[in-house]
Design a protein around this motif. Structure first.
Motif, mmCIF file in Angstrom:
data_model
loop_
_atom_site.group_PDB
_atom_site.id
_atom_site.type_symbol
_atom_site.label_atom_id
_atom_site.label_comp_id
_atom_site.label_asym_id
_atom_site.label_seq_id
_atom_site.Cartn_x
_atom_site.Cartn_y
_atom_site.Cartn_z
ATOM 1 N N ARG A 16 1.753 2.041 -11.836
ATOM 2 C CA ARG A 16 1.429 0.692 -11.341
ATOM 3 C C ARG A 16 2.150 -0.389 -12.138
ATOM 4 N NH1 ARG A 16 -4.291 0.056 -8.428
ATOM 5 N NH2 ARG A 16 -4.228 1.988 -7.230
ATOM 6 N N LYS A 17 2.256 -0.196 -13.432
ATOM 7 C CA LYS A 17 2.942 -1.194 -14.254
ATOM 8 C C LYS A 17 4.422 -1.275 -13.887
ATOM 9 C CE LYS A 17 -0.206 -1.327 -18.185
ATOM 10 N NZ LYS A 17 -0.694 -2.681 -17.852
ATOM 11 N N CYS A 18 5.000 -0.140 -13.550
ATOM 12 C CA CYS A 18 6.405 -0.138 -13.129
ATOM 13 C C CYS A 18 6.605 -0.921 -11.823
ATOM 14 C CB CYS A 18 6.899 1.298 -12.923
ATOM 15 S SG CYS A 18 7.152 2.180 -14.484
ATOM 16 N N LEU A 19 5.542 -0.960 -11.008
ATOM 17 C CA LEU A 19 5.638 -1.670 -9.728
ATOM 18 C C LEU A 19 5.306 -3.152 -9.843
ATOM 19 C CD1 LEU A 19 4.005 0.835 -7.204
ATOM 20 C CD2 LEU A 19 6.412 0.206 -7.371
ATOM 21 N N HIS A 20 4.773 -3.577 -10.970
ATOM 22 C CA HIS A 20 4.281 -4.949 -11.095
ATOM 23 C C HIS A 20 5.361 -5.980 -10.762
ATOM 24 C CE1 HIS A 20 1.955 -8.349 -12.571
ATOM 25 N NE2 HIS A 20 3.026 -8.729 -13.239
ATOM 26 N N GLU A 21 6.505 -5.893 -11.425
ATOM 27 C CA GLU A 21 7.568 -6.878 -11.187
ATOM 28 C C GLU A 21 8.146 -6.805 -9.773
ATOM 29 O OE1 GLU A 21 8.367 -9.480 -12.855
ATOM 30 O OE2 GLU A 21 6.922 -8.994 -14.420
ATOM 31 N N PRO A 22 8.436 -5.579 -9.260
ATOM 32 C CA PRO A 22 8.931 -5.518 -7.870
ATOM 33 C C PRO A 22 7.948 -6.122 -6.861
ATOM 34 C CG PRO A 22 9.324 -3.433 -8.969
ATOM 35 C CD PRO A 22 8.497 -4.254 -9.913
ATOM 36 N N VAL A 35 0.844 -1.212 0.000
ATOM 37 C CA VAL A 35 0.000 0.000 0.000
ATOM 38 C C VAL A 35 0.872 1.252 0.000
ATOM 39 C CG1 VAL A 35 -1.645 1.338 1.373
ATOM 40 C CG2 VAL A 35 -1.967 -1.126 1.090
ATOM 41 N N ASP A 36 1.913 1.267 0.870
ATOM 42 C CA ASP A 36 2.803 2.441 0.945
ATOM 43 C C ASP A 36 3.544 2.659 -0.369
ATOM 44 O OD1 ASP A 36 1.997 2.790 3.523
ATOM 45 O OD2 ASP A 36 3.821 1.982 4.448
ATOM 46 N N LEU A 37 3.974 1.567 -0.995
ATOM 47 C CA LEU A 37 4.726 1.646 -2.250
ATOM 48 C C LEU A 37 3.848 2.210 -3.367
ATOM 49 C CD1 LEU A 37 7.573 1.007 -3.139
ATOM 50 C CD2 LEU A 37 6.868 -1.331 -3.610
ATOM 51 N N VAL A 38 2.633 1.700 -3.465
ATOM 52 C CA VAL A 38 1.700 2.182 -4.502
ATOM 53 C C VAL A 38 1.344 3.640 -4.243
ATOM 54 C CG1 VAL A 38 -0.631 1.923 -5.434
ATOM 55 C CG2 VAL A 38 0.774 -0.108 -5.019
ATOM 56 N N ASP A 39 1.051 3.969 -2.983
ATOM 57 C CA ASP A 39 0.687 5.359 -2.644
ATOM 58 C C ASP A 39 1.814 6.325 -2.996
ATOM 59 O OD1 ASP A 39 -1.755 4.570 -1.752
ATOM 60 O OD2 ASP A 39 -1.302 4.725 0.392
ATOM 61 N N LYS A 40 3.055 5.936 -2.668
ATOM 62 C CA LYS A 40 4.186 6.834 -2.926
ATOM 63 C C LYS A 40 4.388 7.023 -4.425
ATOM 64 C CE LYS A 40 8.885 7.932 -1.643
ATOM 65 N NZ LYS A 40 9.934 7.747 -0.635
ATOM 66 N N GLU A 63 1.646 9.219 -5.800
ATOM 67 C CA GLU A 63 1.865 10.616 -5.399
ATOM 68 C C GLU A 63 2.921 11.272 -6.285
ATOM 69 O OE1 GLU A 63 3.741 13.083 -1.640
ATOM 70 O OE2 GLU A 63 3.110 10.995 -1.334
ATOM 71 N N ILE A 64 4.007 10.537 -6.548
ATOM 72 C CA ILE A 64 5.071 11.071 -7.412
ATOM 73 C C ILE A 64 4.537 11.302 -8.826
ATOM 74 C CG2 ILE A 64 7.273 10.485 -8.537
ATOM 75 C CD1 ILE A 64 7.985 8.966 -5.918
ATOM 76 N N ALA A 65 3.787 10.330 -9.341
ATOM 77 C CA ALA A 65 3.248 10.434 -10.703
ATOM 78 C C ALA A 65 2.339 11.652 -10.838
ATOM 79 C CB ALA A 65 2.485 9.163 -11.062
ATOM 80 N N LEU A 66 1.453 11.847 -9.872
ATOM 81 C CA LEU A 66 0.518 12.979 -9.938
ATOM 82 C C LEU A 66 1.239 14.313 -9.745
ATOM 83 C CD1 LEU A 66 -2.498 11.475 -7.963
ATOM 84 C CD2 LEU A 66 -2.343 11.875 -10.432
ATOM 85 N N ARG A 67 2.288 14.318 -8.921
ATOM 86 C CA ARG A 67 3.065 15.544 -8.711
ATOM 87 C C ARG A 67 3.793 15.941 -9.990
ATOM 88 N NH1 ARG A 67 5.736 14.144 -4.183
ATOM 89 N NH2 ARG A 67 7.660 13.575 -5.255
ATOM 90 N N GLU A 68 4.376 14.937 -10.665
ATOM 91 C CA GLU A 68 5.085 15.225 -11.922
ATOM 92 C C GLU A 68 4.104 15.652 -13.015
ATOM 93 O OE1 GLU A 68 8.440 15.325 -12.365
ATOM 94 O OE2 GLU A 68 8.386 15.098 -10.178
#
Length: 457
Positions: free
Chosen positions: A389-395, A348-353, A356-361
């Motif tokens: 989210r796709k970038c987080l899929h593998e991690p 949850v923390d990883l997705v939220d962070k 947040e970065i994506a929306l800020r950029e």
């Protein structure tokens, strides 16, 4: 969510009937509420039967020993008993050992009569009460539902219950040893619960002529009498009818004895000292132990049934081995689910962070390109969140796999949280001076990425 599972209990193997009677919980709902209020636990459930008391809980910001001590102290004080007596006669399990024990209990592998079906029903009733009281939550909910499915799998895949007997059946077998042929005898059941119903079935199958069913709730006695062909009476009228019967089987939930030696002495005079056979399968006991001191009476309590039970155990050992293999496999599966709970907050923390970065950029980019309509803005937000989210899929897949390995969960969760700085730790200026030659500002990282790409080209 990293809550330790703790189980403490006593049963027919660890405690005699006197101790089980002393520490039986006749009001589990009230006990569960008190336990939740007085002990450092997040959730709990209690099971109390004639052969066992089990208390399962999850710790809340406290050590395992502190939780165990607080549960034992509260249990002892509730039953007006000594902590020393309780400690001496109980067993304690934590985490996967506790899980395996509950699965074993649900499958009737830990019952006095292996393979008997009553314990699963009793476990379901105990769970239902805990849910109603709000003391069973995420972990206990999942654990109990899983225990029910494990029990079903064991009964489907093994013959553990094919020749199973119950305590009630064992009681009838003991009556046959005393009287020989039961044909023509009359019996009284005190209590109209599941145990009484089973006893009535076995008595009728073995030739008992008439059955009187005495119960506090007359409607329940009538219901059982209709299905069995017996005679229902109010429990208050029981003493007036005792002289008519040869066999008495008692299994009420009364906290005090319902049959006193003084009353039985009068009954024997009416019967002209014709023998009477009493079986007390209740805990606390229903029948005054002094009844056994009277001439021509035979009183057996639940511990006395062990001999009958043991005669039926040998043929179940092979099936029990198969059942235990199922329990072991299902415990490992449950462990994977527990590990997934540990990783959940990090995911949850990883997705939220990342979001947040994506929306800020995106917000920075929109400032540069100027106003866009709402439809375009929504499309761009969907795009950046999808990429995030796709970038987080593998991690995330890697983390989930690794946390299912023995002893790996904590290490990889800690590594992920530090790698992505999910806890927003501030690195001191003098940390790692021998390794840190440059700063880690965003522009420095951008230059590092560009330089790496250029080297590859």
């Amino acid at each position: 969510m990293n809550r330790k599972i703790i189980l403490i209990g006593l049963n027919h193997k660890t405690a005699n009937v006197n101790i089980r009677e002393k520490f039986a919980l006749t009001d589990t709902e009230h006990f569960e509420k008190g336990l939740a209020a007085h002990c450092p636990i997040h959730e709990c459930m209690c099971l109390s039967t004639c052969n066992r008391v089990e208390i399962i809980a999850t710790a809340k910001h406290a050590s395992e020993q502190d939780v165990l001590n607080s549960i034992i102290e509260y249990w002892a004080s509730t039953c007006h008993g000594s902590v020393a007596d309780l400690v001496e006669n109980t067993y304690q399990y934590t985490d996967l050992e506790a899980v395996e024990h509950i699965f074993t209990v649900a499958c009737s592998l830990d019952s006095m009569v292996m393979g008997e079906p009553q314990i699963l029903g009793q476990l379901k009733d105990a769970y239902r009460k805990a849910v109603d009281e709000g003391t069973a939550r995420t972990i206990i909910n999942r654990l109990l539902h899983k225990s029910f499915s494990v029990a079903k799998r064991v009964r489907t895949e093994t013959a553990i219950a094919s020749s199973a007997v119950s305590i009630s059946f064992a009681a009838v077998e003991l009556a046959k040893k005393i009287f020989g042929n039961l044909s023509g005898t009359r019996a009284m059941l005190i209590g109209a619960g599941e145990m009484a119903e089973l006893a009535a079935t076995h008595l009728l199958q073995n030739g008992v002529q008439d059955i009187i069913i005495a119960n506090r709730t007359l409607s329940r006695a009538k219901e059982l009498a209709r299905s069995m062909g017996g005679e229902p009476i109010q429990i208050e009228n029981m003493a007036d009818r005792l002289h008519e019967v040869d066999i008495v089987i008692s299994s009420t939930g009364s906290p005090v004895a319902v049959v006193q030696a003084k009353a039985v002495k009068k009954v024997l005079r009416k019967r002209k000292n014709k023998p009477m056979f009493f079986i007390d399968i209740a805990v606390p006991r229903d029948i005054d132990p002094d009844v056994n001191q009277l001439d021509n009476t035979y009183l057996y309590d639940i511990d006395d049934l062990k001999e009958v039970v043991e005669d039926n155990m040998a043929q179940r050992h092979e099936e029990a081995a198969k059942a235990r293999a199922v329990v072991t496999a299902e415990t490992a599966t449950f462990k994977n689910w527990l590990n997934s709970l540990e990783i959940q907050p990090t995911i949850v923390d990883l997705v939220d962070k990342n979001e947040e970065i994506a929306l800020r950029e995106l917000a920075k980019t929109l400032k540069k390109i100027g106003p866009v309509d709402q439809k375009t803005r929504n499309s761009l937000e969907t795009l950046v969140l999808s990429v995030s989210r796709k970038c987080l899929h593998e991690p995330l897949c890697f983390l989930k796999r690794r946390t299912q390995e023995e002893g790996s969960a904590e290490r990889f969760i800690d590594l992920a949280r530090r790698m992505f700085n999910l806890d927003e730790e501030v690195v001191p200026p003098d940390a790692h001076l021998d390794r840190k030659n440059t700063t880690c500002a965003p522009e420095d990282i951008d230059r590092f990425i560009d330089a790496s790409k250029n080297k590859e080209q």
